[in-house]
Structure formats: structure tokens, C-alpha cells
Design a protein around this motif. Sequence first.
Motif, mmCIF file in Angstrom:
data_model
loop_
_atom_site.group_PDB
_atom_site.id
_atom_site.type_symbol
_atom_site.label_atom_id
_atom_site.label_comp_id
_atom_site.label_asym_id
_atom_site.label_seq_id
_atom_site.Cartn_x
_atom_site.Cartn_y
_atom_site.Cartn_z
ATOM 1 N N LEU A 120 -0.847 -0.604 -8.630
ATOM 2 C CA LEU A 120 -0.613 0.718 -8.041
ATOM 3 C C LEU A 120 -1.841 1.202 -7.281
ATOM 4 N N ILE A 122 -3.407 4.681 -5.688
ATOM 5 C CA ILE A 122 -3.296 6.142 -5.730
ATOM 6 C C ILE A 122 -4.265 6.728 -4.714
ATOM 7 N N SER A 170 3.144 -0.669 -5.523
ATOM 8 C CA SER A 170 3.551 0.734 -5.408
ATOM 9 C C SER A 170 2.371 1.554 -4.917
ATOM 10 N N ILE A 172 1.107 5.854 -4.698
ATOM 11 C CA ILE A 172 1.342 7.267 -4.993
ATOM 12 C C ILE A 172 0.369 8.100 -4.178
ATOM 13 N N LEU A 184 4.209 14.841 -5.076
ATOM 14 C CA LEU A 184 3.960 13.408 -5.242
ATOM 15 C C LEU A 184 4.841 12.653 -4.258
ATOM 16 N N VAL A 186 5.945 8.835 -3.776
ATOM 17 C CA VAL A 186 5.950 7.537 -4.445
ATOM 18 C C VAL A 186 6.599 6.529 -3.497
ATOM 19 N N ASN A 188 7.535 2.529 -2.928
ATOM 20 C CA ASN A 188 7.664 1.179 -3.476
ATOM 21 C C ASN A 188 7.368 0.166 -2.374
ATOM 22 N N THR A 194 11.105 5.257 -0.566
ATOM 23 C CA THR A 194 10.060 6.265 -0.687
ATOM 24 C C THR A 194 10.674 7.544 -1.238
ATOM 25 N N HIS A 196 10.019 11.571 -2.488
ATOM 26 C CA HIS A 196 9.132 12.734 -2.436
ATOM 27 C C HIS A 196 9.536 13.705 -3.535
ATOM 28 N N MET A 237 12.675 3.145 -10.090
ATOM 29 C CA MET A 237 11.426 3.288 -9.340
ATOM 30 C C MET A 237 10.265 3.606 -10.281
ATOM 31 N N PHE A 238 10.497 4.525 -11.243
ATOM 32 C CA PHE A 238 9.441 4.821 -12.221
ATOM 33 C C PHE A 238 9.127 3.590 -13.064
ATOM 34 N N ILE A 241 6.629 0.930 -11.779
ATOM 35 C CA ILE A 241 5.198 1.241 -11.756
ATOM 36 C C ILE A 241 4.496 0.696 -12.994
#
Length: 348
Positions: A120, A122, A170, A172, A184, A186, A188, A194, A196, A237-238, A241
Motif C-alpha cells: 500500500l 499512502i 493499492s 490511499i 479518503l 482508495v 486499487n 477507485t 471516494h 476492496m477493503f 488492502i
Amino acid sequence: MGKRQREDDGEEDEGEKELRKAGAKLPSHIKNKHKRSEAYSKLKHEKILDKKKRIKARDLAEKQALELGEVPEPRKIPRTIENTREIDETLAQPDDEELHADNAADEFNAHFMREHVPKLLITTSQACCNNTRNFIKELLTVIPNAHYYKRGSYDLKQIVKYAKNRDFTSMIVVNEDRKYPNGLLVVNLPDGPTAHFKLSSVKLSKKIKGHGRPTRHMPELILNNFTTRLGLRVGRMFASIFPQDPEFRGRRAVTFHNQRDFIFFRHHRYIFEEKEVKGKVSASSKDSTVDVKKRTPKSAVIARLQECGPRFTLKLQSLQHGTFDSKYGEYEWVHKPDMDTSRRRFFL
């Protein structure tokens, strides 16, 4: 308008209706404000006691029915917004073969087939403050294999290209408004989608009373109440991660709980500990035939939760095909104001 204000204006509640039926004097007819407040407090206390009596009588009736080998009366299910939600045609069914085929061909299938390890990236908006940085610091402790990169003056499309070339799965982006994180994004990788999210109710670990310190073990992931096709897509999607190999020795749990289309994020560690439970043992006395009750401690293993933080709430604003493209991107779902006309209509 608050409840006290409604009471002072003379409107009747359920307790007043019962008093009216009984022919008693209504508290709303009392002109003195202090006496009227005392009457309402007394009425409220009586309603609480009456409710406790009803619950006690119900439990006693159930116990007696079970002792006699009878089936107790089924309890009434209270009406809530959740169990009276509008019927949604997109609710996922466990035997839906079309849904299973779609999941097997979507962008997250490579993660669930263990073809790669989640990685990930960020970053933030171009100008971020300390509150956003502190929030990202805690995200780095929650999500394994997460890396923070300073945004600088780079465009989001450039950052997406950079992340693809370095095998990130991913990305963020934490947005902020008035020096507080409020969104946020996010993404992928490498093919999207994507999402929002609106970000609210952010509370860092140091603000949580009695918070714990998490270990570096891989956490367990709990996705709760994502029931529609859109909800399953967001839940997948979560899940993409986080790694799929939780280390249960660390006793860490990360939860995304969906309720009324608000996604509540919580991070806990659970603790097993022994606790003494007092038990009663009867023993006959030498000088008397009366039994003497002695209390002997017994140990029992109990489990309790300790929140580690951070905690925050997400609300989906849009879901876009592919990676981030605000100008030419094609959207799968967009939240619009006219969707909020009914309180019993949910999309996740």
C-alpha cells in the motif's frame, strides 16, 4: 426541537396519554416550571420501573416454560430502520451463480487467489497539516506493508503511474479541509476501481481512554453487513488492502462495520485472562443440622476487548471504473442528494 422543549410547549407523550386515559392530571398542565419538571422526572422513573417489571415477568415465564418442557412464547422483534429497510433487488444471495462468476473475474480476484502480497502507498493532498500526518502515522501501524510518500507538487495521475511501476497493489490519498482530514481516495492498482469516501469522526489513539498498543502481527479482518452487490464490491476492496494470513498470536482485529451506509472502522486487540468467580458450596456443621454456605473462588477464562485506535467513519461518495480520472472517468456508482429521500433506503 428537543424533548424538554416539546414538553414545555404542552405536547403529550405516551406517558401523558396513559395518564389522560386514567383521568389523572397531566404534567403538561402544571404551570410551575420546576413542579412540571419534577412531575416529568417522576413519570419517566415510573416508566423505567414498569419496563423492568415487564422484562422480569417475561424472563420468569420463559424459565417456567422451559422447566415444564414447553416452548416459551416468541419474543417480539422491535421495529428498527435496519429490519424495515426498503427491498433492494441487488441484495446478494449465497446461491447466486452470476455473482460468484463476477467475483471470480473482477479486479480483486488476484488478491484472493494469493497471486501477490498487498503493498500500500499512502499519500496526502498537496498541502497537509499535522492532524493529517498524525492520522497517517496511525494508519501505518494498522495496515501491514504500508508506505508513506510525501505528495509534493505531483499530480495524482503521476503518483498512480509511479505506484504501478513499483508494484504497489493499492493507494490511499488522505484529503483534508480546514486542517482536518475529511476524505479518503482508495485506488486499487493496476486496473482500479477507485472509491471516494467522506471521512468523519476521526479519533486518534491518544484520545481514546484506556487504548492499547498494537503489536506488529498481521491483523484479522472483519467485514460486517456488506450485503448488496455494491457493498460486496466495497468490502472486497477493503479486503485487498490487508494480507490474507492473519497471525492469531498477535490477537489483533480490524473491523469495517457497515450500518445504514456508514462504515465504522475500529481496531482492537482481544485479551484472554483468568478471573475468579465466586461459587457457593454447602457443608453440614457438626453442632447443628443447618447447612453452612461457604464461598470458594473458582477461576474462569474470560475475553475482553481493548481498543487500539484510530477510529473513524466512512461514507461512500462514488465508485469509479479504473484508476483515478476526474475528467474522463466512468463511474459505477455516484451518491446524489435525491437518493436521501427515504431513511429506510440503503445501498451497501
